[in-house]
Design an enzyme around this catalytic site. Structure first.
Site, PDB file in Angstrom:
ATOM      1  N   ASP A 180      60.651  10.292 -41.982  1.00 25.41           N
ATOM      2  CA  ASP A 180      60.188  11.518 -41.369  1.00 25.41           C
ATOM      3  C   ASP A 180      60.173  11.286 -39.859  1.00 25.41           C
ATOM      4  O   ASP A 180      60.101  10.149 -39.395  1.00 25.41           O
ATOM      5  CB  ASP A 180      58.782  11.844 -41.888  1.00 25.41           C
ATOM      6  CG  ASP A 180      58.184  13.042 -41.190  1.00 25.41           C
ATOM      7  OD1 ASP A 180      58.820  14.112 -41.203  1.00 25.41           O
ATOM      8  OD2 ASP A 180      57.090  12.906 -40.613  1.00 25.41           O
ATOM      9  N   ASP A 231      58.308  13.455 -36.997  1.00 20.50           N
ATOM     10  CA  ASP A 231      57.047  13.681 -36.288  1.00 20.50           C
ATOM     11  C   ASP A 231      55.876  13.033 -37.016  1.00 20.50           C
ATOM     12  O   ASP A 231      55.636  13.303 -38.183  1.00 20.50           O
ATOM     13  CB  ASP A 231      56.799  15.181 -36.144  1.00 20.50           C
ATOM     14  CG  ASP A 231      57.935  15.870 -35.408  1.00 20.50           C
ATOM     15  OD1 ASP A 231      58.192  15.494 -34.257  1.00 20.50           O
ATOM     16  OD2 ASP A 231      58.584  16.755 -36.002  1.00 20.50           O
TER      17      ASP A 231
END
Length: 194
Positions: A16, A18
Site C-alpha cells: 500500500d 499512503d
C-alpha cells in the site's frame, strides 16, 4: 520442441502507498508532499536480497471524488520511484484504482474489482509479471489491504502503528498473518518467514 514452463514463479511484495510507504496526507496528489516513512528504505533493501519484486497497489478515490485528475497520479508515481531509487530500491509496478462507488466524477463512480479490499490490482500484476501469489506478500496499514492480499492468496502483514485497526474484528479475509507496529518490524517478519 520442449514445452515452456508457464507457471508463475516470481515472488512479490505488494505495498500500500499512503501510511505504509509514505506519510499519509489524505487525497494527496502533490509530489512535493511525499516522504518515505522511517524504516521503509532499509526494509525494502533487505527484502530485495531475497529476490522479491515490489509493486504498489493503492486506492486513489480522490480521482472519483474530483479532488484531482487521474493524470496527476503520473507525478505521484514518478516521485515515489525517485524516492525509492534514491534509496537503492526498484519499484516494478505502480497499480492504482481511481474508482469509488460514491464518487462525484461519473466516469469513475462505480463498484469495481480493483478497489481494495477486492484483489483486482494484485491479480492484474500477477498475470502481467508471472507472480506466484502464494509465495508473495501484501503489506498495508488498513484491513482493506489485508483483505485484498488474502483474497489474492498472498500472506499478509498489517502495519498498525496507532493500534486502531487491530481493535476491529480480525476475521475471515480481514485476518492478517502478522501485525507489525512499523515498516521495519513488517520487513523483519517477512524476512523470518520466507
Amino acid at each position: 520442441m520442449e514445452k515452456q514452463n508457464t507457471m508463475p514463479n516470481k515472488k512479490a511484495i505488494f505495498l500500500d502507498k499512503d501510511g505504509t510507504l509514505i506519510r499519509d496526507v489524505p487525497y494527496n496528489a502533490d509530489p512535493s508532499k511525499m516522504e518515505l516513512l522511517a524504516g521503509v528504505a532499509d526494509g525494502l533493501r533487505q527484502l530485495s536480497t531475497l529476490g522479491y519484486t515490489f509493486f504498489v497497489v493503492t486506492n486513489q478515490a480522490g480521482v472519483a471524488k474530483g479532488y484531482f485528475r487521474e493524470e496527476a497520479l503520473a507525478g505521484v508515481e514518478d516521485r515515489l520511484q525517485q524516492l525509492l531509487s534514491d534509496s537503492g530500491v526498484t519499484l516494478a509496478g505502480f497499480y492504482y484504482c481511481p474508482h469509488h462507488p460514491e464518487g462525484a466524477v461519473q466516469a469513475y463512480t462505480k463498484r469495481c474489482h480493483c478497489r481494495k479490499p477486492m484483489p483486482g490490482l494484485l491479480l492484474e500484476a500477477a498475470v502481467m509479471y508471472g507472480i506466484s501469489l502464494g509465495d508473495s506478500w501484501m503489506v498495508g496499514d488498513i484491513l482493506d489491504d489485508v483483505e485484498a492480499g488474502n483474497r489474492a492468496g498472498c500472506k499478509t502483514v498489517l502495519i498498525d502503528e496507532l493500534r486502531h485497526e487491530r481493535k476491529k474484528p480480525l476475521d475471515g479475509y480481514r485476518h492478517p498473518a502478522y501485525i507489525a507496529d512499523n515498516f521495519s518490524e513488517a520487513a523483519n517478519l517477512i524476512l523470518k518467514n520466507t
